[in-house]
Scaffold this motif. Structure first.
Motif, short mmCIF file in Angstrom:
data_model
loop_
_atom_site.label_atom_id
_atom_site.label_comp_id
_atom_site.label_asym_id
_atom_site.label_seq_id
_atom_site.Cartn_x
_atom_site.Cartn_y
_atom_site.Cartn_z
N ALA A 19 13.41 -17.17 48.73
CA ALA A 19 14.65 -17.83 48.32
C ALA A 19 15.83 -16.85 48.34
CB ALA A 19 14.49 -18.41 46.91
N ALA A 20 15.58 -15.62 47.90
CA ALA A 20 16.65 -14.60 47.91
C ALA A 20 17.09 -14.28 49.32
CB ALA A 20 16.16 -13.34 47.20
N ALA A 38 9.30 -27.69 43.58
CA ALA A 38 8.25 -26.74 43.24
C ALA A 38 8.79 -25.31 43.24
CB ALA A 38 7.08 -26.88 44.22
N VAL A 39 9.65 -25.00 44.21
CA VAL A 39 10.26 -23.67 44.24
C VAL A 39 11.12 -23.47 43.00
CG1 VAL A 39 11.85 -22.14 45.47
CG2 VAL A 39 10.23 -23.55 46.75
N ILE A 43 10.59 -20.52 40.15
CA ILE A 43 11.62 -19.53 39.82
C ILE A 43 11.97 -19.61 38.34
CG2 ILE A 43 13.96 -18.74 40.29
CD1 ILE A 43 11.97 -18.27 42.59
N ALA A 44 12.04 -20.84 37.80
CA ALA A 44 12.36 -21.01 36.38
C ALA A 44 11.28 -20.37 35.51
CB ALA A 44 12.51 -22.49 36.05
N ARG A 53 17.87 -13.81 33.95
CA ARG A 53 18.33 -14.79 34.92
C ARG A 53 18.41 -14.13 36.29
NH1 ARG A 53 24.02 -18.22 34.58
NH2 ARG A 53 23.36 -19.96 35.91
N LEU A 54 17.70 -14.68 37.26
CA LEU A 54 17.61 -14.07 38.59
C LEU A 54 18.64 -14.62 39.57
CD1 LEU A 54 13.72 -14.05 38.91
CD2 LEU A 54 15.20 -12.13 38.28
N PHE A 55 18.98 -15.89 39.44
CA PHE A 55 19.92 -16.53 40.36
C PHE A 55 21.07 -17.17 39.59
CE2 PHE A 55 16.00 -16.76 42.93
CZ PHE A 55 16.47 -16.26 44.15
#
Length: 304
Positions: A19-20, A38-39, A43-44, A53-55
């Protein structure tokens, strides 16, 4: 040995990296054969587990947070190492492959490293190269670089140092400046001229000019109304524009000297040089792509 990750967590890390890299949960889902929902759920869960928090999510795009960027870089390197380990054990990787991250100073990047990269990738097309061009010192552990080129020996004894070359220094000025200000005939006359300065990124101090007198190297502090910082190529651009005298590496200005746009000064006091050194972790940590690049660089520069 205690297990810290299960199969699902490793799969989630792979989805996070996809995703990144793709900048989209939907694109990562399509590539992985799962649904975008699902992705998003994976990630959550990862963010909840990390407490970070990554995104940053909007209706149109996603982008990594600062913490997400640091986590991505470490995860990407770890996944690459796992893949490389499997290939080496199974014999699947017979040729260098994967990402190669290099940090290099500005002049060495533009005039040495970058012109060599097409030849290297022609030999090893499965290797991708990311070049960090800056005079800032980087941290191997924190920033995940495979190797760096620097102008001095490392303080870190865990790194291997291979000298690439001793780069000769030369004093130059443009014909326009010399017509206006005259040509210095001795080192003592340098104080009468506009000497373009460069501040060392590590200390902010000006770099002394180096000359040889009776076979011994001496440092000469000069002064002038122009100072550049960070990008050492700036002082050469100023010299080409007629701003004053500058001492720089011969490899930067060899074309200018050949076509007459710059003129060498006081060659009787020349012959000094500064080393450029390739630094990389101990050999037991080296991947095939790092070994290949070290051999390539040392062979090509040795031919010079």
């Amino acid at each position: 040995m205690q297990r810290n990750f299960d199969e699902m967590q490793l799969g989630t890390i792979e989805l996070f990296c996809q995703a990144a890299e793709l900048g989209s949960f939907t694109a990562a889902a399509n590539q992985s054969g799962v649904t975008p929902a699902a992705v998003s759920r994976s990630i959550a869960r990862l963010e909840e587990r990390l407490g970070v928090r990554l995104f940053v999510r909007t209706t149109r795009q996603i982008r990594l947070t600062d913490g997400g960027q640091r986590y991505y870089e470490q995860c990407r390197e770890a996944l690459d190492r796992l893949l490389e380990a499997e290939r080496e054990v199974t014999g699947a990787q017979k040729a260098p492959a994967g990402p190669l991250r290099i940090s290099v100073p500005t002049p060495y990047g533009h005039y040495r490293l970058l012109p060599m990269l097409p030849e290297f990738r022609a030999l090893y097309p499965e290797v991708t190269v990311q070049v960090h061009i800056s005079n800032r010192n980087i941290d191997f552990a924190e920033e995940s670089y495979d190797m760096v080129v620097r102008g001095r020996d490392p303080a870190d004894s865990s790194l291997i140092a291979r000298k690439l070359e001793d780069a000769e220094l030369v004093l130059v000025a443009s014909p326009a400046y010399l017509k206006r200000a005259g040509r210095p005939k001795s080192l003592d006359e340098l104080h009468q001229h506009e000497c373009i300065q460069f501040d060392l990124p590590s200390s902010g101090r000006k770099i002394p000019w180096q000359f040889k007198v009776d076979g011994k190297q001496i440092d000469v502090m000069t002064t002038g109304g122009y100072t550049c910082a960070e990008d050492v190529l700036g002082i050469v651009t100023l010299a080409r524009a007629g701003a004053g005298l500058v001492q720089t590496y011969r490899y930067i200005v060899e074309r200018d000297l050949a076509d007459g746009s710059l003129v060498e000064l006081l060659p009787e006091f020349g012959g000094t040089s500064r080393p450029f050194i390739l630094l990389y972790p101990h050999a037991r940590h080296l991947s095939l792509r790092v070994r290949a690049f070290v051999d390539f660089m040392t062979a090509r520069l040795g031919q010079r």
